[in-house]
Design a protein around this motif. Structure first.
Motif, short mmCIF file in Angstrom:
data_model
loop_
_atom_site.label_atom_id
_atom_site.label_comp_id
_atom_site.label_asym_id
_atom_site.label_seq_id
_atom_site.Cartn_x
_atom_site.Cartn_y
_atom_site.Cartn_z
N ALA A 356 88.49 50.92 -17.06
CA ALA A 356 89.68 50.06 -17.06
C ALA A 356 90.38 50.21 -15.72
O ALA A 356 90.75 51.32 -15.32
N GLN A 357 90.56 49.10 -15.02
CA GLN A 357 91.18 49.13 -13.69
C GLN A 357 92.48 48.35 -13.73
O GLN A 357 92.49 47.13 -13.99
N THR A 358 93.61 49.00 -13.51
CA THR A 358 94.90 48.32 -13.41
C THR A 358 95.17 48.03 -11.94
O THR A 358 94.28 48.13 -11.09
N ASN A 366 85.49 57.57 -22.78
CA ASN A 366 84.35 57.70 -23.68
C ASN A 366 84.79 57.11 -25.03
O ASN A 366 85.71 57.62 -25.67
N VAL A 367 84.14 56.03 -25.44
CA VAL A 367 84.54 55.34 -26.66
C VAL A 367 83.42 55.41 -27.70
O VAL A 367 83.25 54.50 -28.51
N ALA A 368 82.66 56.50 -27.70
CA ALA A 368 81.63 56.67 -28.71
C ALA A 368 82.24 56.54 -30.10
O ALA A 368 81.65 55.94 -31.00
N LEU A 376 88.17 60.36 -19.67
CA LEU A 376 87.33 61.24 -18.87
C LEU A 376 87.89 61.48 -17.48
O LEU A 376 87.70 62.56 -16.91
N ALA A 377 88.52 60.46 -16.93
CA ALA A 377 89.00 60.60 -15.55
C ALA A 377 90.05 59.54 -15.27
O ALA A 377 90.12 58.50 -15.93
N PRO A 415 80.67 60.22 -14.44
CA PRO A 415 81.83 59.46 -14.95
C PRO A 415 83.13 60.25 -14.99
O PRO A 415 84.21 59.65 -14.88
N SER A 416 83.04 61.54 -15.12
CA SER A 416 84.26 62.33 -15.15
C SER A 416 84.83 62.58 -13.76
O SER A 416 85.95 63.10 -13.62
N ARG A 417 84.05 62.20 -12.72
CA ARG A 417 84.51 62.40 -11.35
C ARG A 417 84.20 61.17 -10.50
O ARG A 417 83.42 61.22 -9.56
#
Length: 591
Positions: A356-358, A366-368, A376-377, A415-417
């Motif tokens: 998601a970019q604002t 993470n939407v498992a 995550l970040a 993804p976390s970084r």
């Protein structure tokens, strides 16, 4: 040295005097035509009659001159002389042999009323529908100058009078008016025979006075629509706000004002569509910027590992809603994501990752489990409302474009970084859309028109982004407008859609970059008067879908044997109920 001359009426003479260059010419070369004296007027009546072998009854010319003087005292030469010309013509129609008689003149009603009698004869011979069409026809040939009812004649293209099916009798009416010498048709245009008709026919005067405000709005609408059409229909030329509302009222007043022309209907429809888009905009720093967080679905991905489904919808105000689609017939509202500002969103092509970019930050989720999403970040970036966001096919890169024309490339290997590798301004206006090719490390971006009065064409750019830290521009193509771009997933072909349903195509050549593709029918338009703000190919490349601003999803099968896309067949559409802003296929060949 060549010379030219021009005849200018007193009503237009001030236009020449106001222009500093023309005023010098006007003062130096002016030849004034004075009013005719009585001897000249007598000659104007008697000599043409004699040339035609006609005689005037004794005293008829004296009567005509006397009545003319009375008319000149009230209306002036500009009105009285055309009245005389019409009365003479009607007197000739009632002649006895070769003699123009007092009786024939009296039958016309006289200099002051002959025009009205001739026009009323045409009007009274029509039925109710014909009279309504006559009113519309005559008012189209009238230009209202001010709110006090001052009016002048207006030349109108024949196509504007006869092209609409609701005015099928216009051609017959024009013929009747022309035969009665009330209308002149010349060079594909029609106009009232003279301004005298505006003064000498009370019924026309009543029609004008009945809706002065509406006719003024109608005049301004016609001028604005014609200017918009002549300049290529730019968005900057559209009505908005009160002007649009006033013009729109023309179609909602039960026919008291004239029906609109096709170009005016296109103009109003485009204005309505732009107004609806503006209502989705956010006010940021005093400027209106596009709110990409829409109530429509922006992304949907199938999680292949567990066959679970998650839907995310982005809304104005920074609210992203997750939906659990484990049971497709019963979607369940899951957790909301409060991002604080409107966001563009994108799903990872093969995982459970949502980006998601604002306007100022990127967040990875993470939407498992859509009921318990995990952040995550979060990374901040320079402010600029994000208009478009997409993952690369391998999921290792995330690209975005913002309202300031900036392209951002994020390395999402971890993804976390996430790491911002490229942030550069690549377009003179907002970067509206972007699309990755299935492999080859290719990215295409699109931006709209720019420059003063939007005179710089829209642009489509091809980039090599194998290394997200070193985006290389390969080629730039131009087109009339761009609202969305898409790569064909099976062929090196780029499609771009713009306003009015127009499509442009480019083949991607490794040596020459973007090469324009000429389709078999250059006038083919997909979407008619609607805009197509988003397009997407099915992963097998056999179907092209487009979001329709009028509330549909359009689908077309593509002819795989035709690499130029000259053939698009089997058009269908799915009703969406409201303006569709974005769409996407799930990442597998079947719908």
């Amino acid at each position: 040295m060549s010379r030219s001359s021009a005849t200018v009426g007193d009503r237009r003479w001030w236009c020449f005097l106001r222009d500093p260059r023309l005023s010098r010419i006007a003062r130096a070369g002016q030849f004034t035509v004075p009013a005719m004296n009585e001897e000249e007027l007598r000659s104007a009546i008697e000599r043409p009659a004699a040339h035609a072998g006609l005689l005037l009854e004794d005293g008829l010319c004296d009567l005509l001159l006397r009545k003319l003087q009375e008319a000149r005292g009230g209306a002036g030469d500009a009105i009285a002389l055309p009245f005389l010309a019409h009365a003479l013509r009607e007197t000739w129609t009632g002649r006895v042999g070769t003699r123009l008689t007092f009786g024939g003149y009296q039958e016309t009603g006289g200099i002051g009323t002959s025009v009205a009698r001739a026009a009323d004869r045409v009007h009274d011979a029509l039925d109710a529908d014909g009279r309504r069409e006559l009113r519309e026809l005559c008012l189209r040939m009238v230009r209202l100058v001010d709110g006090q009812g001052k009016a002048v004649r207006r030349r109108v293209r024949m196509g504007d009078l006869t092209s609409d099916g609701t005015r099928s009798g216009a051609t017959v009416l024009l013929s009747l008016l022309t035969d009665a010498r009330l209308v002149v048709v010349d060079d594909g245009e029609a106009q009232l025979c003279h301004d005298s008709l505006l003064h000498g026919w009370p019924r026309l005067r009543d029609w004008i006075n009945a809706d002065l405000d509406g006719l003024l709005v109608r005049r301004r609408l016609g001028e604005a629509a014609d200017a918009w059409d002549e300049t290529g229909r730019p968005p900057s030329g559209l009505y908005a706000g009160e002007h649009l509302a006033a013009a729109r009222s023309l179609t909602e007043n039960d026919g008291r004002t004239l029906p609109t022309r096709p170009v005016e209907r296109d103009f109003l429809r485009a204005g309505d569509q732009a107004e609806r888009r503006r209502k989705r905009l956010l006010v940021t720093g005093g400027a209106i910027v596009l709110a990409l967080a829409l109530a429509s679905t922006l992304a949907l991905v199938a999680r292949r590992s567990q066959q679970e489904k998650v839907l995310a919808t982005s809304h104005a105000g920074g609210h992203v809603q997750l939906w659990d689609l484990a049971r497709r017939s019963e979607p369940r509202r899951a957790a909301p994501l409060d991002l604080g500002a409107s966001a563009a969103i994108a799903f990872h092509p093969r995982g459970r990752l949502l980006a998601a970019q604002t306007d100022s930050r990127l967040t990875m989720w993470n939407v498992a489990d859509p009921r318990k999403p995990r952040k995550l970040a979060e990374r901040r970036n320079r402010e600029g409302v994000t208009w478009t966001l997409a993952f690369s096919p391998d999921g290792r890169m995330l690209a975005s474009g913002d309202a300031k024309g900036r392209l951002r490339l994020w390395d999402i290997s971890e993804p976390s970084r996430p790491e911002l590798r490229t942030e550069r301004t690549v377009a003179p206006t907002g970067l509206i859309s972007l699309s990755f090719y299935a492999d080859e490390g290719l990215l295409v971006t699109g931006n709209g028109r720019s420059g003063p009065e939007d005179k710089v064409p829209a642009q489509v750019r091809l980039w090599k982004v194998s290394n997200p830290g070193r985006a290389v521009l390969l080629s730039t193509g131009t087109t009339d407008s761009v609202m969305a771009v898409a790569f064909d997933p099976q062929r090196l072909l780029v499609a771009a859609t713009g306003r009015g349903g127009n499509l442009a195509w480019w083949a991607v050549d490794e040596a020459d970059g973007l090469e324009p593709v000429e389709v078999s029918d250059p006038n083919w338009v997909w979407g008619s008067s609607s805009h197509l703000p988003s397009i997407s190919f099915r992963p097998d490349g056999e179907v092209l879908a487009a979001a329709d601003s009028l509330g549909n999803v359009k689908l077309r099968s593509t002819d795989g044997s035709d690499p130029s896309f000259a053939t698009l067949t089997d058009e269908s559409q799915l009703p969406a109920g409201d303006s569709v802003q974005a769409l996407a296929f799930r990442p597998c060949p079947m719908w």
